[in-house]
Design an enzyme around this catalytic site. Structure first.
Site, PDB file in Angstrom:
ATOM      1  N   SER B 149     -20.854 -23.172  39.992  1.00  0.00           N
ATOM      2  CA  SER B 149     -21.358 -22.816  38.670  1.00  0.00           C
ATOM      3  C   SER B 149     -22.399 -21.686  38.800  1.00  0.00           C
ATOM      4  CB  SER B 149     -21.928 -24.072  37.992  1.00  0.00           C
ATOM      5  OG  SER B 149     -22.303 -23.802  36.673  1.00  0.00           O
ATOM      6  N   ASP B 316     -11.641 -25.331  32.238  1.00  0.00           N
ATOM      7  CA  ASP B 316     -13.046 -24.888  32.138  1.00  0.00           C
ATOM      8  C   ASP B 316     -13.161 -23.817  31.048  1.00  0.00           C
ATOM      9  OD1 ASP B 316     -15.616 -23.867  32.530  1.00  0.00           O
ATOM     10  OD2 ASP B 316     -15.489 -23.931  34.719  1.00  0.00           O
ATOM     11  N   HIS B 349     -15.430 -27.609  33.241  1.00  0.00           N
ATOM     12  CA  HIS B 349     -16.391 -27.014  34.157  1.00  0.00           C
ATOM     13  C   HIS B 349     -16.973 -28.043  35.124  1.00  0.00           C
ATOM     14  CE1 HIS B 349     -19.182 -24.066  35.625  1.00  0.00           C
ATOM     15  NE2 HIS B 349     -20.218 -24.791  35.296  1.00  0.00           N
TER      16      HIS B 349
END
Lengths: 370, 370
Positions: B149, B316, B349
């Site tokens: 991330s 995501d 995500h």
């Protein structure tokens, strides 16, 4: 909020008392609507439009109100919904603040706004109120009911509860039931409003209006109404012009932030926060499957309609196209000639409000075939 | 916020002054880290983990802190990141409130918390601080840098600014630059915090903490960290048990709302709001293309790494897989043996934090081949 009711608005009084799905009763309620075109001699050319949460009944300009409406490109002479042929009625949802009775209206029993004493509003009530307008205008049967977004839910409830009310149906970016992603988004929008101290359990005023909560709710709405794909091309990483810096700490810097800001400014103080809470929750509650032991397709198959079109944008994250496909398949299982078209629009849930190149021909093609 | 620093945390002092990308200077800053496994004799078995915005350095349990870490399933003996083979270092981002110096830290010049006087933090500063830990631990060259991330951004900045610092790279649900959808989401999270009167331009206290703003920010985060697909199967339209009704007007009713509520409760008051604002903005600012006249692939091609893997979840919406594909293609253009894998994880995500069935073998397969 009366200043936001379009000047061409007409009203139909609801039967009093008007009994609502979740047990509430409304006295002296009314529904706002506008019309375009004229009923023909056979009385078979009426179209009803059920809009989304926020629009008023002013879908397009009229002689007595030349202001462009929220669906101006779609509705008028020679437009996809051709008012030279069709007699078109657009209703404002019951519970709204744009003409129909809602939480901001005066409760005749107290002389004060209803606020949270307004009865629970369900999509079924919005549909029943729209059906009442249809009857009051002397329309025996609609040629078509068109519903967008929340209006797509309303149209399905209308068809289910009022068998035979319409021969055809166009469902645009709608759904037969709310799913958890959209429930989560709406729940958060409502929480932003509820957490604003100015909301004050619904007892706000123009001086103490829950502006922060409404800003967050609207911006979150806009984020879910569009698509990442559209924004990549439209905004990229472009920054605001350097001669307009935002001096606030952590203030606006990118064009996409300014775009959200513009949307918030055009909405906040132009929509009643309690109305927003009521109608937002009515969508979460909506589940046509309630009428068929939890089987949404079986419930859709109970709907009586000859012909139907369910369309949406493949980039819609709030009412994904699988939900429009489900509608078409369910209606087809009930005997309708029903078709689903997933559009390649990049504009997400809002595509029907902007992508007229795709949505215009789809709608006109269907209506021309009626 | 010191009670949220894991007991096994170690620190490295940054050079003082530590000059930051946007012009600020940090005096007596430090970076928190934890390690697992042992350096081998050749000194070629070190792996650096750059985490996302909120995690601390406690990625997994250790002898001196048996509490499970945020990546417990991925890191340990015989796990995908096998600490019997690798010497693993996880750093807490500069600007965080979980050990590294950030806005909640005491400014030695004043004896008061920095708050908004903390210098602007960019991803490049987070990367430079991590590089300093690597050097301070005597690591000549990393075998691999793994970034998740925001940590995926950090890892790219680290590789770009410190050529040769690592032979290999795994980028997990990361990106080489922020795109407008994720900027919009983060901007709205920041606005929710900023609009909370308790934020008070950064001058809050435990007694007057911007709880409402942090709740909204976290819930919006969770909505964008997961996927509609996962929630349809996981929550559907299931309601909370009737013996636990929420008496608040417009209160919680569906399981998905309760799920968001749980996430908010576990986050609020456990993360410093100013840290959140600083690190959130650092992601918006990040654009590796700055180093190659706006051409992100050219910038990626400047990165010196032998072998790379870029992976993510196809569901995501915040760091879409196209961004991991872009990373693999750009690194390959620079000569790396780089591969992209888009996982069919439904968890969006957050998949790398929960879908170990898919992410575990991908990571271990890559590391085994080093």
């Amino acid at each position: 909020m009366t200043e936001f009711i379009p000047p061409g608005t007409c009203w139909v009084d609801l039967p009093s008392p008007f009994r609502m799905k979740r047990g509430g009763v409304l006295e002296h309620g009314r529904v706002a609507y506008e019309t375009w075109g004229r009923p023909n001699a056979a009385g078979d050319n009426a179209i009803l439009i059920c809009p989304g949460l926020s629009p008023d009944a002013h879908a397009a300009s009229r002689e007595d109100d030349p202001t462009p409406g929220w669906w101006e490109a779609m509705l008028g002479p020679s437009k996809p919904i051709d008012t030279d042929r069709w007699y078109v009625v657009c209703v404002n949802p019951l519970g709204s603040c744009k003409g129909s009775t809602g939480p901001a209206s005066i409760d005749p029993a107290t002389g004060e706004p209803y606020r949270l004493r307004f009865p629970d509003v369900s999509i079924e009530d919005v549909a029943d109120a729209a059906a009442h307008v249809v009857r009051a205008l002397g329309i025996e049967q609609l040629a078509c009911v068109i519903g967008n977004s929340m209006g797509g839910m309303t149209a399905l409830a209308l068809l289910h509860r009022h068998p035979g009310i319409s021969r055809a149906h166009i469902n645009i970016s709608g759904s037969a039931r709310a799913l958890p992603f959209s429930i989560a988004v709406r729940s958060l929008q409502r929480e932003a409003i509820r957490l604003d101290p100015n909301w004050n359990e619904g007892h706000y005023s123009d001086e103490r209006y829950p502006e922060s909560g409404m800003r967050i709710a609207r911006k979150l709405g806009v984020i879910t109404y569009r698509s990442a794909l559209e924004w990549d091309g439209r905004f990229g990483r472009v920054r605001l012009e350097s001669d307009r810096p935002d001096e606030e700490p952590f203030g606006l810097e990118f064009q996409v932030e300014s775009y959200l800001e513009g949307h918030a400014r055009r909405f906040v103080r132009r929509y009643d926060p309690n109305s927003y809470l009521y109608l937002s929750r009515s969508m979460d509650w909506f589940d046509l499957a309630e009428y068929a032991d939890g089987d949404v397709r079986a419930a859709l198959a109970q709907v009586q309609v000859d012909k139907a079109l369910a369309i949406g944008a493949r980039t819609d994250i709030l009412f994904p196209v699988e939900q429009q496909q489900e509608i078409a398949e369910g209606l087809a299982a009930g005997g309708a000639r029903a078709r689903f078209v997933g559009m390649e629009s990049p504009q997400g849930h809002d595509a029907f409000l902007v992508d007229f190149e795709r949505f215009g021909p789809a709608v006109s093609g269907f209506l021309d075939g009626l």
